[in-house]
Write an enzyme that holds these catalytic residues in place. Structure first.
Site, PDB file in Angstrom:
ATOM      1  N   HIS A   1      -3.733  -5.551   1.397  1.00  0.00           N
ATOM      2  CA  HIS A   1      -3.445  -5.813   2.807  1.00  0.00           C
ATOM      3  C   HIS A   1      -3.905  -7.227   3.153  1.00  0.00           C
ATOM      4  O   HIS A   1      -4.768  -7.784   2.487  1.00  0.00           O
ATOM      5  CB  HIS A   1      -4.191  -4.827   3.702  1.00  0.00           C
TER       6      HIS A   1
ATOM      7  N   CYS B   1       0.834  -1.204   0.000  1.00  0.00           N
ATOM      8  CA  CYS B   1       0.000   0.000   0.000  1.00  0.00           C
ATOM      9  C   CYS B   1       0.871   1.257   0.000  1.00  0.00           C
ATOM     10  O   CYS B   1       1.524   1.549  -0.993  1.00  0.00           O
ATOM     11  CB  CYS B   1      -0.980  -0.034   1.168  1.00  0.00           C
TER      12      CYS B   1
END
Length: 493
Positions: free
Chosen positions: A440, A343
């Site tokens: 994630h 991310c």
């Protein structure tokens, strides 16, 4: 502890009962106790849901209804056997600076506010909290609510929605938890009571002493004094559970213990590190030695460097440079090391990060690390979705979630890391040393870590199974060390 005849003030709303767990301090164990109670009730076939009116955390989860809530609340939903829902944590504050945070209201981004602006907004936030609680109460007969910080924070008492302000509004009883491992547990409990109003003190129906090491008989004289001094029962003394690894709200857990020839994985701990629960499966892996490197510390030699998520990517990238990580990463690659960005960490690997609208802070652009041929622009409209994906090129199944504002583009994306149902995500350098993506939770499934990082010793550990086992361990502790008959009476079971 002669507490069998104690009763509690209740207001039953639509057939639903709410019990709230508050703590004398931050990290007293509120989240753990709520998770334990939720699993204990769920194992008895009771329909129960968690609720946290307001949370401040950088670790968050994506809900089934496309919202965002605190990670610890999502874990409590798992303890209940439920899909996380945005009603369970209607206000989430994600710090971006020392004085400001992104405000998530009922799962969706409201905007950025400094502390003074949010203080003025709290009366409106209170309406959202009560609406979410009413909706959740209509679906579940029992709600186990969790406070935030301490109810005795004098400067935060006005218009409170996180602790006693919520408990007073819905007329629910409160259990007060104190951490004996910190020391001064009786002062914590009595001092907290003294700082509450009379009606709030009456609302506290009992105490839980958490993280005790040793023989509880040594505490008995203190427990007797506490009950006589306050007129309130001690519900029980929970032992210190060694090796307990659960999804944390913010605090970064220590690395696990490993033996043998382990793969060295180094992670910089950014000031605004977010969703570092991605690393929990690596702590459990017997073939991985996880090294968390904070400010002022020298990173050791590594096989892999993982750049984790960040709530303020440009600021954390600046911190990374100030701490001397850029030459370390270049040297790491020259010696054949590999880098994975997740991310915000993935965004740092590109040539530039642009924030023209000030999504995360002051508008502007920052040079990236230049390790992947791509650039990222932060835009309004956070991507929130649970996804199923496959790791490329091997096809290992990944279950994860996306939670980001960035839009990334460039030639590097022509060699993706993930296939997300036909949509490509991430990038891998031509030499395979640098890679990253937006997913994630990518290590949660057994096998993904082995397929991606290729440690010398494989693991059969499944992080999802580990979570379930720990939740059962917590429920066993409640059954053994608290007062089930009194709990059942308070919950009208």
């Amino acid at each position: 502890m002669n507490s069998e005849n104690q009763s509690a003030p209740f207001r039953v709303t639509g057939g639903s009962v709410t019990l709230m767990v508050q703590g004398t301090t931050s990290d007293a164990g509120k989240s753990t106790v709520v998770a334990a109670l939720c699993r204990w009730l769920a194992r008895q076939g009771v329909a129960v849901a968690p609720f946290k009116p307001q949370n401040m955390a950088l670790n968050s989860a994506v809900t089934g209804d496309g919202g965002e809530i605190g990670r610890s609340t999502a874990l409590q939903a798992l303890a209940c056997g439920l899909e996380p829902h945005s009603d369970m944590n209607p206000v989430l504050l994600k710090p971006q600076t020392d004085r400001g945070a992104q405000v998530i209201l009922r799962g969706q981004v409201l905007g950025n506010m400094d502390a003074i602006a949010y203080y003025e907004y709290k009366t409106t936030a209170r309406e959202a909290v009560l609406a979410a609680w009413h909706d959740l109460s209509a679906r579940y007969p029992i709600i186990i609510a969790e406070g935030a910080g301490s109810p005795a924070e004098i400067n935060l008492r006005e218009n409170d929605i996180a602790n006693m302000g919520f408990a007073e509004a819905v007329d629910c009883p409160v259990i007060l938890v104190a951490d004996i491992d910190r020391g001064g547990v009786f002062a914590q409990l009595v001092g907290t009571l003294e700082l509450l109003s009379e009606s709030e003190r009456e609302r506290v129906v009992g105490f839980v002493i958490n993280r005790f090491r040793g023989d509880p008989a040594l505490l008995q004289s203190g427990l007797d004094w506490l009950e006589q001094r306050t007129g309130k029962p001690v519900l029980g003394v929970l032992p210190y559970l060694h090796g307990l690894l659960l999804d944390a709200e913010d605090a970064v857990a220590d690395a696990g213990e490993h033996v043998g020839e382990a793969l060295n994985v180094v992670v910089p701990v950014f000031p605004r590190i977010s969703n570092h629960n991605d690393l929990d499966p690596l702590r459990l892996h017997p073939g991985i030695a996880l090294h968390l490197v904070g400010p002022g510390q020298t990173p050791p030699p590594a096989d892999w460097v993982i750049l984790p998520g960040s709530k303020h990517t440009r600021a954390d990238l600046h911190w990374l440079r100030e701490q001397g990580w850029e030459p370390y990463l270049q040297r790491h690659l020259r010696y054949g090391g590999r880098i994975l960005g997740i991310c915000g960490g993935f965004q740092m690997l590109g040539k530039a990060i642009h924030d023209p609208d000030g999504i995360e802070g002051r508008p502007g652009s920052s040079d990236g690390l230049g390790l992947l041929d791509m650039e990222t622009t932060l835009v309004a409209g956070k991507q929130l979705r649970q996804v199923g994906a496959r790791l490329l090129p091997g096809g290992e199944a990944v279950a994860g979630y996306e939670i980001h504002n960035g839009v990334t583009g460039g030639p590097a994306l022509q060699r993706p890391l993930f296939d997300v149902g036909g949509r490509m995500d991430g990038a891998v350098s031509d030499d395979g040393q640098v890679m990253g993506g937006y997913l994630h939770g990518l290590f949660d499934r057994a096998g993904v870590c082995d397929a991606l990082l290729r440690p010398r010793q494989e693991s059969t550990a499944d992080h999802e199974q580990h979570r379930q086992a720990v939740l059962d361990r917590l429920a066993d502790s409640v059954e053994q060390h608290l007062n089930p008959p009194l709990l059942r009476r308070w919950l009208r079971l």
